[in-house]
Design a protein around this motif. Structure first.
Motif, PDB file in Angstrom:
ATOM      1  N   LEU A 108       0.859  -1.181   0.000  1.00  0.00           N
ATOM      2  CA  LEU A 108       0.000   0.000   0.000  1.00  0.00           C
ATOM      3  C   LEU A 108       0.895   1.230   0.000  1.00  0.00           C
ATOM      4  O   LEU A 108       1.691   1.430   0.912  1.00  0.00           O
ATOM      5  N   VAL A 109       0.790   2.039  -1.037  1.00  0.00           N
ATOM      6  CA  VAL A 109       1.703   3.168  -1.227  1.00  0.00           C
ATOM      7  C   VAL A 109       0.909   4.413  -1.574  1.00  0.00           C
ATOM      8  O   VAL A 109      -0.076   4.348  -2.307  1.00  0.00           O
ATOM      9  N   GLY A 110       1.352   5.542  -1.040  1.00  0.00           N
ATOM     10  CA  GLY A 110       0.726   6.803  -1.412  1.00  0.00           C
ATOM     11  C   GLY A 110       1.558   7.964  -0.942  1.00  0.00           C
ATOM     12  O   GLY A 110       2.393   7.838  -0.044  1.00  0.00           O
ATOM     13  N   ALA A 111       1.341   9.108  -1.544  1.00  0.00           N
ATOM     14  CA  ALA A 111       2.041  10.310  -1.118  1.00  0.00           C
ATOM     15  C   ALA A 111       1.513  10.756   0.248  1.00  0.00           C
ATOM     16  O   ALA A 111       0.478  10.286   0.728  1.00  0.00           O
ATOM     17  N   LYS A 112       2.239  11.654   0.865  1.00  0.00           N
ATOM     18  CA  LYS A 112       1.814  12.186   2.159  1.00  0.00           C
ATOM     19  C   LYS A 112       0.430  12.825   2.021  1.00  0.00           C
ATOM     20  O   LYS A 112       0.124  13.480   1.027  1.00  0.00           O
ATOM     21  N   ASN A 113      -0.410  12.587   3.034  1.00  0.00           N
ATOM     22  CA  ASN A 113      -1.766  13.141   3.093  1.00  0.00           C
ATOM     23  C   ASN A 113      -2.733  12.505   2.089  1.00  0.00           C
ATOM     24  O   ASN A 113      -3.801  13.050   1.833  1.00  0.00           O
ATOM     25  N   SER A 114      -2.360  11.352   1.512  1.00  0.00           N
ATOM     26  CA  SER A 114      -3.291  10.679   0.604  1.00  0.00           C
ATOM     27  C   SER A 114      -4.308   9.833   1.357  1.00  0.00           C
ATOM     28  O   SER A 114      -5.228   9.291   0.751  1.00  0.00           O
ATOM     29  N   GLY A 115      -4.138   9.702   2.675  1.00  0.00           N
ATOM     30  CA  GLY A 115      -5.130   9.001   3.483  1.00  0.00           C
ATOM     31  C   GLY A 115      -4.873   7.527   3.668  1.00  0.00           C
ATOM     32  O   GLY A 115      -5.811   6.744   3.851  1.00  0.00           O
ATOM     33  N   LYS A 116      -3.584   7.112   3.683  1.00  0.00           N
ATOM     34  CA  LYS A 116      -3.268   5.679   3.789  1.00  0.00           C
ATOM     35  C   LYS A 116      -3.766   5.072   5.088  1.00  0.00           C
ATOM     36  O   LYS A 116      -4.391   4.017   5.092  1.00  0.00           O
ATOM     37  N   SER A 117      -3.445   5.694   6.225  1.00  0.00           N
ATOM     38  CA  SER A 117      -3.807   5.110   7.523  1.00  0.00           C
ATOM     39  C   SER A 117      -5.317   5.005   7.679  1.00  0.00           C
ATOM     40  O   SER A 117      -5.845   3.990   8.156  1.00  0.00           O
ATOM     41  N   THR A 118      -6.029   6.053   7.276  1.00  0.00           N
ATOM     42  CA  THR A 118      -7.492   6.027   7.373  1.00  0.00           C
ATOM     43  C   THR A 118      -8.064   4.944   6.461  1.00  0.00           C
ATOM     44  O   THR A 118      -8.991   4.214   6.839  1.00  0.00           O
ATOM     45  N   TYR A 119      -7.493   4.803   5.283  1.00  0.00           N
ATOM     46  CA  TYR A 119      -7.958   3.776   4.349  1.00  0.00           C
ATOM     47  C   TYR A 119      -7.765   2.382   4.935  1.00  0.00           C
ATOM     48  O   TYR A 119      -8.668   1.538   4.868  1.00  0.00           O
ATOM     49  N   ILE A 120      -6.595   2.120   5.527  1.00  0.00           N
ATOM     50  CA  ILE A 120      -6.333   0.817   6.137  1.00  0.00           C
ATOM     51  C   ILE A 120      -7.337   0.539   7.248  1.00  0.00           C
ATOM     52  O   ILE A 120      -7.914  -0.547   7.338  1.00  0.00           O
TER      53      ILE A 120
END
Length: 382
Positions: A108-120
């Protein structure tokens, strides 16, 4: 399955190399006393959690015959049987289910503030509840660290306190464990049932960890070992077309793609056999119509017509935003890729907290359902 990938250090292991850890003593019976495991301490960065009964290699006969690792072995020091299997490289425990099932590492990869933690946080919650019931799947954490980390870092703050999750800290300064889950599903094929399972490994990579090609060794091995990848992209970043070039989605995706090529040593010009899902996050903030305006039909299969309609609509948005190079790059580099639109919260947050409407996930499961279809765990229907 002749080899597996450690879900912690991402080393590729022949099954006959998988080691064991002594079960230790309960206080009355025989068993080895705890001692410092230097390899585990080096991985975790702390000696406090690395005082355990000793590690030992698999029996010589297993290594010599190369027939895979047994489920149990006798400790050579105390003679006690143990079923605790361990990675011989980092000495982290390998869950029994992980050793027995076809593990699939989803990066799972994304730029800063792309919402990775919330998505997980929301994706795992949905898999355990609504989507799990819909698909007939069971999602079980493979180790205690996954249980504790999900509760502490994801579920409690978002679903309990209704606070937004902070940006993912760099793994360079804050080492963290991956989340390791066993996902099982019973698939009905004609007149019989087929039980299928895979191990889902989620390692939330911080944007700054991928700002240059000089990434940490752990990230390199993680990305090289990935069986599939989910890229999270902030659509507002795409629409603006500005900001820091190092943080632009196309540049981050290009760096990850380069690492995937290096890890597989593919001939020049050959497309990666790794399915790539590219999801626009926070789409609730965009005016939408067409397929992205509709909820996915609840069914225990992948609706291929809906999948194609969403893909084409997101593709059209990219070209409208002068970001069509992202689509062209993906089609050149990946044998299979899909475009998605998701919203983990389903509404605009207010001052660091979940909005008044609560958490209303929208299509967060779409990328994973497509990957399950790619892995042969989910049928496609039209």
């Amino acid at each position: 399955m002749s080899s597996i990938t450690c879900p912690y250090c991402f080393a590729r292991l022949a099954r006959e190399r998988i080691g064991f850890r002594c079960a230790g003593s309960s206080g009355r019976g025989p068993g080895c006393a705890p001692r410092l495991d230097e390899r585990l301490a080096a991985y975790t960065g702390s000696a406090a959690s690395a005082s355990l009964p000793p590690y030992f290699d698999p029996p010589p006969a297993v290594r010599r015959l190369g027939r895979g690792t047994p489920r149990r072995a006798a400790c050579p020091e105390c003679g006690q049987d143990t079923a605790r299997r361990v990675c011989p490289e980092c000495h982290n425990p390998l869950p029994g289910a992980y050793c027995e099932t076809p593990g699939k590492i989803v990066a799972l990869v994304g730029a800063k503030n792309s919402g990775k933690s919330t998505y997980i946080a929301v994706l795992l919650h949905e898999l355990s509840h609504r989507i799990g019931a819909e698909l007939g799947t069971a999602l079980v954490a493979c180790d205690d660290r996954t249980i504790e980390r999900y509760k502490r870092d994801f579920h409690r703050p978002l679903f309990g306190d209704r606070r937004l999750l902070p940006a993912t800290a760099s793994a360079v300064t804050t080492p963290r464990d991956p989340l390791v889950y066993l996902l099982t599903r019973t698939r009905r094929r004609r007149l019989r049932q087929q039980d299928m399972s895979l191990t889902l490994v989620l390692f939330d990579t911080a944007g700054e960890d991928l700002r240059s090609r000089d990434v940490t060794d752990l990230h390199l091995r993680y990305l090289a070992a990935a069986d599939a990848i989910i890229f999270l992209v902030d659509p507002l970043e795409l629409k603006s077309g500005g900001g820091d070039p190092d943080g632009e989605p196309i540049n981050i995706i290009a760096r990850v793609t380069e690492l995937l090529h290096v890890g597989r040593d593919l001939p020049h010009g050959r497309r990666l056999p790794v399915p790539a899902a590219v999801a626009l996050t926070k789409i609730d903030a965009l005016p939408l119509d067409g397929a992205l305006q509709r909820n996915r039909t609840a069914t225990a299969a992948l609706d291929l017509n809906d999948r194609e309609a969403v893909h084409e609509q997101v593709r059209a948005l990219l070209y409208d935003w002068q970001a069509g190079e992202l689509d062209r790059y993906l089609s050149h580099e990946y044998a299979e890729y899909g475009l998605f639109g998701v919203s983990a919260l389903g509404g605009v947050p207010r001052e660091g907290a979940v909005g008044t409407g609560g958490i209303r996930p929208y299509r967060v499961e779409d990328p994973l359902l497509w990957l399950l279809h790619q892995f042969g765990m989910l049928d496609g229907v039209r």
